[in-house]
Design an enzyme around this catalytic site. Structure first.
Site, PDB file in Angstrom:
ATOM      1  N   ALA A  64       0.864  -1.173   0.000  1.00  0.00           N
ATOM      2  CA  ALA A  64       0.000   0.000   0.000  1.00  0.00           C
ATOM      3  C   ALA A  64       0.901   1.225   0.000  1.00  0.00           C
ATOM      4  CB  ALA A  64      -0.868  -0.011   1.250  1.00  0.00           C
ATOM      5  N   GLY A 107       0.441  -4.985   0.812  1.00  0.00           N
ATOM      6  CA  GLY A 107      -0.719  -5.035  -0.076  1.00  0.00           C
ATOM      7  C   GLY A 107      -0.357  -5.548  -1.465  1.00  0.00           C
ATOM      8  N   GLU A 110      -0.528  -9.166  -1.089  1.00  0.00           N
ATOM      9  CA  GLU A 110      -1.948  -9.523  -0.947  1.00  0.00           C
ATOM     10  C   GLU A 110      -2.638  -9.483  -2.311  1.00  0.00           C
ATOM     11  OE1 GLU A 110      -2.488  -6.636   2.242  1.00  0.00           O
ATOM     12  OE2 GLU A 110      -3.340  -8.243   3.466  1.00  0.00           O
ATOM     13  N   GLU A 130       3.993  -5.590   7.155  1.00  0.00           N
ATOM     14  CA  GLU A 130       3.166  -4.559   7.800  1.00  0.00           C
ATOM     15  C   GLU A 130       3.465  -4.355   9.276  1.00  0.00           C
ATOM     16  OE1 GLU A 130       2.051  -6.763   5.602  1.00  0.00           O
ATOM     17  OE2 GLU A 130       0.400  -5.964   4.410  1.00  0.00           O
TER      18      GLU A 130
HETATM   19  N1  CAA Z   1       4.616   3.293  -0.410  1.00  0.00           N
HETATM   20  C1  CAA Z   1       5.071   4.479  -0.865  1.00  0.00           C
HETATM   21  N2  CAA Z   1       6.282   4.657  -1.425  1.00  0.00           N
HETATM   22  C2  CAA Z   1       7.079   3.576  -1.522  1.00  0.00           C
HETATM   23  C3  CAA Z   1       6.686   2.315  -1.073  1.00  0.00           C
HETATM   24  C4  CAA Z   1       5.381   2.178  -0.502  1.00  0.00           C
HETATM   25  N3  CAA Z   1       4.894   0.999  -0.074  1.00  0.00           N
HETATM   26  N4  CAA Z   1       7.688   1.437  -1.287  1.00  0.00           N
HETATM   27  C5  CAA Z   1       8.667   2.140  -1.872  1.00  0.00           C
HETATM   28  N5  CAA Z   1       8.313   3.422  -2.010  1.00  0.00           N
HETATM   29  C6  CAA Z   1       9.095   4.520  -2.576  1.00  0.00           C
HETATM   30  C7  CAA Z   1      10.202   4.958  -1.608  1.00  0.00           C
HETATM   31  O1  CAA Z   1       9.691   5.861  -0.657  1.00  0.00           O
HETATM   32  C8  CAA Z   1      11.194   5.587  -2.557  1.00  0.00           C
HETATM   33  O2  CAA Z   1      10.730   6.866  -2.913  1.00  0.00           O
HETATM   34  P1  CAA Z   1      11.790   8.117  -2.984  1.00  0.00           P
HETATM   35  O3  CAA Z   1      12.741   7.714  -4.090  1.00  0.00           O
HETATM   36  O4  CAA Z   1      10.909   9.270  -3.349  1.00  0.00           O
HETATM   37  O5  CAA Z   1      12.437   8.199  -1.650  1.00  0.00           O
HETATM   38  C9  CAA Z   1      11.087   4.700  -3.809  1.00  0.00           C
HETATM   39  O6  CAA Z   1       9.796   4.063  -3.721  1.00  0.00           O
HETATM   40  C10 CAA Z   1      12.142   3.646  -3.888  1.00  0.00           C
HETATM   41  O7  CAA Z   1      12.120   2.908  -2.673  1.00  0.00           O
HETATM   42  P2  CAA Z   1      13.450   2.576  -1.842  1.00  0.00           P
HETATM   43  O8  CAA Z   1      14.440   3.691  -1.958  1.00  0.00           O
HETATM   44  O9  CAA Z   1      13.045   2.178  -0.468  1.00  0.00           O
HETATM   45  O10 CAA Z   1      13.997   1.307  -2.674  1.00  0.00           O
HETATM   46  P3  CAA Z   1      14.890   0.099  -2.168  1.00  0.00           P
HETATM   47  O11 CAA Z   1      15.271  -0.659  -3.391  1.00  0.00           O
HETATM   48  O12 CAA Z   1      15.955   0.550  -1.240  1.00  0.00           O
HETATM   49  O13 CAA Z   1      13.888  -0.818  -1.271  1.00  0.00           O
HETATM   50  C11 CAA Z   1      11.814  -1.943  -0.776  1.00  0.00           C
HETATM   51  C12 CAA Z   1      12.791  -1.477  -1.869  1.00  0.00           C
HETATM   52  C13 CAA Z   1      12.437  -3.048   0.056  1.00  0.00           C
HETATM   53  C14 CAA Z   1      10.572  -2.488  -1.508  1.00  0.00           C
HETATM   54  C15 CAA Z   1      11.440  -0.752   0.131  1.00  0.00           C
HETATM   55  O14 CAA Z   1      11.020   0.328  -0.689  1.00  0.00           O
HETATM   56  C16 CAA Z   1      10.332  -1.027   1.101  1.00  0.00           C
HETATM   57  O15 CAA Z   1      10.563  -1.660   2.126  1.00  0.00           O
HETATM   58  N6  CAA Z   1       9.104  -0.531   0.804  1.00  0.00           N
HETATM   59  C17 CAA Z   1       7.977  -0.614   1.716  1.00  0.00           C
HETATM   60  C18 CAA Z   1       7.470  -2.030   1.834  1.00  0.00           C
HETATM   61  C19 CAA Z   1       6.321  -2.085   2.828  1.00  0.00           C
HETATM   62  O16 CAA Z   1       6.450  -1.825   3.996  1.00  0.00           O
HETATM   63  N7  CAA Z   1       5.140  -2.469   2.307  1.00  0.00           N
HETATM   64  C20 CAA Z   1       3.944  -2.613   3.109  1.00  0.00           C
HETATM   65  C21 CAA Z   1       3.142  -1.349   3.070  1.00  0.00           C
HETATM   66  S1  CAA Z   1       1.767  -1.436   4.174  1.00  0.00           S
HETATM   67  C22 CAA Z   1       0.611  -2.349   3.371  1.00  0.00           C
HETATM   68  O17 CAA Z   1       0.793  -2.772   2.269  1.00  0.00           O
HETATM   69  C23 CAA Z   1      -0.660  -2.569   4.170  1.00  0.00           C
HETATM   70  C24 CAA Z   1      -1.872  -3.057   3.438  1.00  0.00           C
HETATM   71  O18 CAA Z   1      -1.975  -3.169   2.256  1.00  0.00           O
HETATM   72  C25 CAA Z   1      -3.050  -3.392   4.201  1.00  0.00           C
END
Ligand code: CAA
Length: 256
Positions: A64, A107, A110, A130
């Site tokens: 998400a 998500g 999911e 999450e």
């Molecule tokens: N939401 C918004 N932006 C995101 C994102 C997300 N889930 N995942 C990555 N991005 C953005 C980052 O903020 C970054 O943006 P900027 O360049 O503007 O800073 C860009 O995408 C690149 O990301 P990273 O620099 O972090 O890239 P990386 O290669 O170092 O890491 C990754 C990749 C491991 C996927 C890491 O981005 C990450 O951990 N992302 C979040 C994963 C996460 O926690 N997902 C769960 C979200 S909650 C959810 O999903 C709940 C639900 O549905 C019910």
């Protein structure tokens, strides 16, 4: 520019692609609304027999949109926003193949778990991180995970939020196949084409029996399966499939 696109690379196959590279295809509300609209359209489209859902060659979806989650309130979640896309995927009668490169997290995973077949690359990481954000999976992630793997694998991964390498995910029954990263898209498309050549009503019936039957007792599920099996005897494709076999020719299925 649309963040979700639809293409039709071959007969009866539709490809939905999430394309929001600046946020690793994070599933904003807008992205989920676009996915839902296209899935609903394809579900009603007689020409479409199989759907491939992908984020392209780099990343499926990193979850998400965390920036949106940060602003979201209980009421907006509860009453308006939380089921967008999930209901459309849940009610889709047609087979959906997730073609997963890079990451499918939160998500994003999911969304893949809503699909019927998951093809992932050998360097891909999936999982439900999450808990690290102070929340938990809210779009079926706990339930689809535990039903696929059993309690002890589900707890291992859900309670740490650790990323799961594709090969491990395959070994615990969480995804269908692992292929070289560069072959994910073509492999998923070939699989879609293979399924699209088969009789659509039989495919739809199999999907219904597996998904609905899995939630029922065995006797109820077997009775349900038998009813769908019998219904298929009313189809033109059953006559075509069995006749073509006996006449030693290729069948031509019409979905009727
Ligand atoms: N939401 C918004 N932006 C995101 C994102 C997300 N889930 N995942 C990555 N991005 C953005 C980052 O903020 C970054 O943006 P900027 O360049 O503007 O800073 C860009 O995408 C690149 O990301 P990273 O620099 O972090 O890239 P990386 O290669 O170092 O890491 C990754 C990749 C491991 C996927 C890491 O981005 C990450 O951990 N992302 C979040 C994963 C996460 O926690 N997902 C769960 C979200 S909650 C959810 O999903 C709940 C639900 O549905 C019910």
């Amino acid at each position: 520019m649309p963040e979700v696109t639809l293409s039709r690379p071959s007969d009866h196959v539709a490809v939905i692609r999430i394309d929001r590279p600046e946020a690793m295809n994070a599933l904003s509300l807008s992205v989920r609304q676009q996915v839902a609209a296209i899935v609903n359209e394809l579900n009603d489209d007689d020409e479409t027999r199989v759907i491939v859902l992908t984020g392209g060659e780099k990343v499926f979806a990193a979850g998400a949109d965390v920036a949106e989650l940060n602003k979201r309130t209980v009421l907006s979640n509860q009453f308006r926003l939380s089921r967008v896309a999930w209901d459309a995927l849940d009610s889709c009668r047609k087979p959906i193949i997730a073609a997963v490169n890079g990451y499918a997290l939160g998500g994003g995973f999911e969304m893949a778990l809503h699909c019927d077949i998951i093809i992932a690359g050998d360097e891909t990481k999936v999982g439900q991180p999450e808990v690290r954000l102070g929340i938990m999976p809210g779009a079926g992630g706990t339930q689809r995970f535990v039903r696929a793997t059993g309690k002890y694998q589900a707890m291992r991964w859900l309670m740490t939020g650790d990323q799961i390498p594709a090969q491990t995910a395959y070994e615990i029954g969480l995804i269908s196949e692992v292929v070289p990263e560069a072959e994910v898209q073509s492999h998923a498309l070939k699989l879609a084409e293979k399924i699209a050549r088969l009789p659509p009503l039989a495919i739809e019936g199999s999907k219904q029996a597996v998904i609905m039957g899995a939630e029922a007792s065995l006797p109820t599920a077997l009775a349900f399966e038998n009813k769908i099996f019998q219904l298929l005897f009313a189809s033109e494709d059953k006559a075509e499939g069995t006749s073509a076999f006996l006449e030693k020719r290729k069948p031509e299925f019409k979905g009727k």
